[in-house]
Design a protein around this motif. Sequence first.
Motif, PDB file in Angstrom:
ATOM      1  N   ARG A 132       0.841  -1.201   0.000  1.00  0.00           N
ATOM      2  CA  ARG A 132       0.000   0.000   0.000  1.00  0.00           C
ATOM      3  C   ARG A 132       0.875   1.250   0.000  1.00  0.00           C
ATOM      4  O   ARG A 132       0.623   2.198  -0.755  1.00  0.00           O
ATOM      5  CB  ARG A 132      -0.910  -0.008   1.241  1.00  0.00           C
ATOM      6  N   ALA A 133       1.897   1.274   0.848  1.00  0.00           N
ATOM      7  CA  ALA A 133       2.789   2.440   0.901  1.00  0.00           C
ATOM      8  C   ALA A 133       3.528   2.616  -0.417  1.00  0.00           C
ATOM      9  O   ALA A 133       3.660   3.737  -0.926  1.00  0.00           O
ATOM     10  CB  ALA A 133       3.773   2.296   2.053  1.00  0.00           C
ATOM     11  N   ARG A 134       4.025   1.532  -0.986  1.00  0.00           N
ATOM     12  CA  ARG A 134       4.779   1.619  -2.241  1.00  0.00           C
ATOM     13  C   ARG A 134       3.920   2.142  -3.380  1.00  0.00           C
ATOM     14  O   ARG A 134       4.382   2.932  -4.217  1.00  0.00           O
ATOM     15  CB  ARG A 134       5.345   0.240  -2.590  1.00  0.00           C
ATOM     16  N   SER A 135       2.669   1.731  -3.434  1.00  0.00           N
ATOM     17  CA  SER A 135       1.804   2.168  -4.525  1.00  0.00           C
ATOM     18  C   SER A 135       1.284   3.585  -4.310  1.00  0.00           C
ATOM     19  O   SER A 135       1.182   4.367  -5.252  1.00  0.00           O
ATOM     20  CB  SER A 135       0.637   1.191  -4.701  1.00  0.00           C
ATOM     21  N   SER A 161       0.326   9.918  -4.908  1.00  0.00           N
ATOM     22  CA  SER A 161      -0.043  10.878  -3.868  1.00  0.00           C
ATOM     23  C   SER A 161       1.217  11.482  -3.263  1.00  0.00           C
ATOM     24  O   SER A 161       2.338  11.049  -3.547  1.00  0.00           O
ATOM     25  CB  SER A 161      -0.872  10.192  -2.770  1.00  0.00           C
ATOM     26  N   SER A 162       1.016  12.476  -2.400  1.00  0.00           N
ATOM     27  CA  SER A 162       2.146  13.126  -1.734  1.00  0.00           C
ATOM     28  C   SER A 162       2.518  12.423  -0.437  1.00  0.00           C
ATOM     29  O   SER A 162       3.189  13.000   0.415  1.00  0.00           O
ATOM     30  CB  SER A 162       1.796  14.589  -1.454  1.00  0.00           C
ATOM     31  N   LEU A 163       2.124  11.166  -0.281  1.00  0.00           N
ATOM     32  CA  LEU A 163       2.298  10.447   0.980  1.00  0.00           C
ATOM     33  C   LEU A 163       3.765  10.273   1.362  1.00  0.00           C
ATOM     34  O   LEU A 163       4.084  10.121   2.549  1.00  0.00           O
ATOM     35  CB  LEU A 163       1.618   9.077   0.890  1.00  0.00           C
ATOM     36  N   ALA A 164       4.680  10.306   0.404  1.00  0.00           N
ATOM     37  CA  ALA A 164       6.099  10.137   0.734  1.00  0.00           C
ATOM     38  C   ALA A 164       6.577  11.203   1.706  1.00  0.00           C
ATOM     39  O   ALA A 164       7.507  10.969   2.490  1.00  0.00           O
ATOM     40  CB  ALA A 164       6.944  10.153  -0.536  1.00  0.00           C
ATOM     41  N   GLY A 203       2.027  21.663  -6.813  1.00  0.00           N
ATOM     42  CA  GLY A 203       1.495  21.436  -5.480  1.00  0.00           C
ATOM     43  C   GLY A 203       2.189  20.383  -4.658  1.00  0.00           C
ATOM     44  O   GLY A 203       1.769  20.117  -3.524  1.00  0.00           O
ATOM     45  N   PHE A 204       3.253  19.760  -5.195  1.00  0.00           N
ATOM     46  CA  PHE A 204       3.916  18.695  -4.446  1.00  0.00           C
ATOM     47  C   PHE A 204       4.795  19.283  -3.348  1.00  0.00           C
ATOM     48  O   PHE A 204       4.658  18.926  -2.170  1.00  0.00           O
ATOM     49  CB  PHE A 204       4.745  17.836  -5.412  1.00  0.00           C
ATOM     50  N   LEU A 205       5.696  20.190  -3.718  1.00  0.00           N
ATOM     51  CA  LEU A 205       6.625  20.779  -2.767  1.00  0.00           C
ATOM     52  C   LEU A 205       6.508  22.294  -2.794  1.00  0.00           C
ATOM     53  O   LEU A 205       6.229  22.891  -3.833  1.00  0.00           O
ATOM     54  CB  LEU A 205       8.066  20.373  -3.093  1.00  0.00           C
ATOM     55  N   GLY A 253       3.562  20.366  -0.142  1.00  0.00           N
ATOM     56  CA  GLY A 253       2.582  21.272  -0.713  1.00  0.00           C
ATOM     57  C   GLY A 253       1.164  20.826  -0.401  1.00  0.00           C
ATOM     58  O   GLY A 253       0.939  19.861   0.339  1.00  0.00           O
ATOM     59  N   GLY A 254       0.207  21.495  -0.967  1.00  0.00           N
ATOM     60  CA  GLY A 254      -1.177  21.187  -0.661  1.00  0.00           C
ATOM     61  C   GLY A 254      -1.786  20.098  -1.522  1.00  0.00           C
ATOM     62  O   GLY A 254      -2.925  19.680  -1.281  1.00  0.00           O
ATOM     63  N   ALA A 255      -1.055  19.616  -2.531  1.00  0.00           N
ATOM     64  CA  ALA A 255      -1.633  18.623  -3.435  1.00  0.00           C
ATOM     65  C   ALA A 255      -1.707  17.259  -2.758  1.00  0.00           C
ATOM     66  O   ALA A 255      -0.719  16.769  -2.219  1.00  0.00           O
ATOM     67  CB  ALA A 255      -0.801  18.527  -4.705  1.00  0.00           C
ATOM     68  N   ALA A 256      -2.888  16.645  -2.779  1.00  0.00           N
ATOM     69  CA  ALA A 256      -3.026  15.290  -2.258  1.00  0.00           C
ATOM     70  C   ALA A 256      -2.683  14.252  -3.329  1.00  0.00           C
ATOM     71  O   ALA A 256      -2.136  13.195  -3.022  1.00  0.00           O
ATOM     72  CB  ALA A 256      -4.451  15.069  -1.750  1.00  0.00           C
ATOM     73  N   LEU A 257      -3.006  14.572  -4.583  1.00  0.00           N
ATOM     74  CA  LEU A 257      -2.709  13.688  -5.704  1.00  0.00           C
ATOM     75  C   LEU A 257      -1.666  14.328  -6.599  1.00  0.00           C
ATOM     76  O   LEU A 257      -1.670  15.545  -6.784  1.00  0.00           O
ATOM     77  CB  LEU A 257      -3.978  13.385  -6.503  1.00  0.00           C
ATOM     78  N   LEU A 258      -0.779  13.506  -7.143  1.00  0.00           N
ATOM     79  CA  LEU A 258       0.287  14.000  -8.005  1.00  0.00           C
ATOM     80  C   LEU A 258      -0.098  13.839  -9.466  1.00  0.00           C
ATOM     81  O   LEU A 258      -0.523  12.764  -9.883  1.00  0.00           O
ATOM     82  CB  LEU A 258       1.588  13.231  -7.732  1.00  0.00           C
ATOM     83  N   ASN A 259       0.058  14.886 -10.233  1.00  0.00           N
ATOM     84  CA  ASN A 259      -0.217  14.861 -11.661  1.00  0.00           C
ATOM     85  C   ASN A 259       0.879  15.636 -12.399  1.00  0.00           C
ATOM     86  O   ASN A 259       0.955  16.854 -12.300  1.00  0.00           O
ATOM     87  CB  ASN A 259      -1.581  15.477 -11.957  1.00  0.00           C
TER      88      ASN A 259
END
Length: 254
Positions: free
Chosen positions: A167-170, A175-178, A217-219, A240-246
């Motif tokens: 789950r963490a790897r995917s 997402s910005s979970l890292a 929005g990532f960093l 940053g404020g982005a929850a999803l990365l695009n």
Amino acid sequence: MSPYDPSAFPPFAVTVDLVVLTVRRHALCALVVRRGESPFQGRWALPGGFVREDEDLGLAAARELGEETGLHAHDPAAPAPDNGAHLEQLGTYGDPRRDPRMRVVSVAHLALAPDLPAPRAGGDANSARWAPVETLLHHESDVGRDGEQPVPLAFDHARILADGVERARSKIEYSSLATAFCPQEFTVGELRRVYEAVWGVALDPRNFHRKVTGTPGFLVPSGGTTTRQGGRPAQLFRAGGAALLNPPMLRPEV
């Protein structure tokens, strides 16, 4: 309609188990505890415990996380506080034979936090430690001192751990979970080492820097610099404020 009769159904208990992941010495590590009571006394296991009568699942998981690590869970949609951890529900495990005591259904949770200190044992655990995920996944509980014979993790915790790691790897792909593995302020190099530890691969520093700083929005630059990695000063960032990365950060094929 017949009245509901609770005695017509077999009783069962509900527990929460925690896959607590952090990055220590550039390796993805999970928290394991050595059980001090039966069943599986002396075996390594994931931390967790029974859900109390007056608490819901999220509160039970947050309580166990605090008891085992001293961390406070936070809203996954908000930045983690200095002493906080990302906490989310992972899955439900209900094999009738997973616990020899009685029918026990476990609702597993995944917790992610920056480099954590040595854990403290609590509850029915008589010792606790961080162990590299690669060791746990490939050799299960071969995390003891030299000379100990490896034995399987207690219950079905090897499966739960594997599910949590995947789950963490995917999730760090899209997402910005890292950033949950990083302190409040971090360098791009420190973030890259998180990706390398979680994915178990080496990444090109220049390509990585271009991708993460170019993803909207990532960093966010914090305005500061650091020399804690040695050499030239490195720019510090915040999540940053982005929850999803695009676009997403796709892991390399290995």
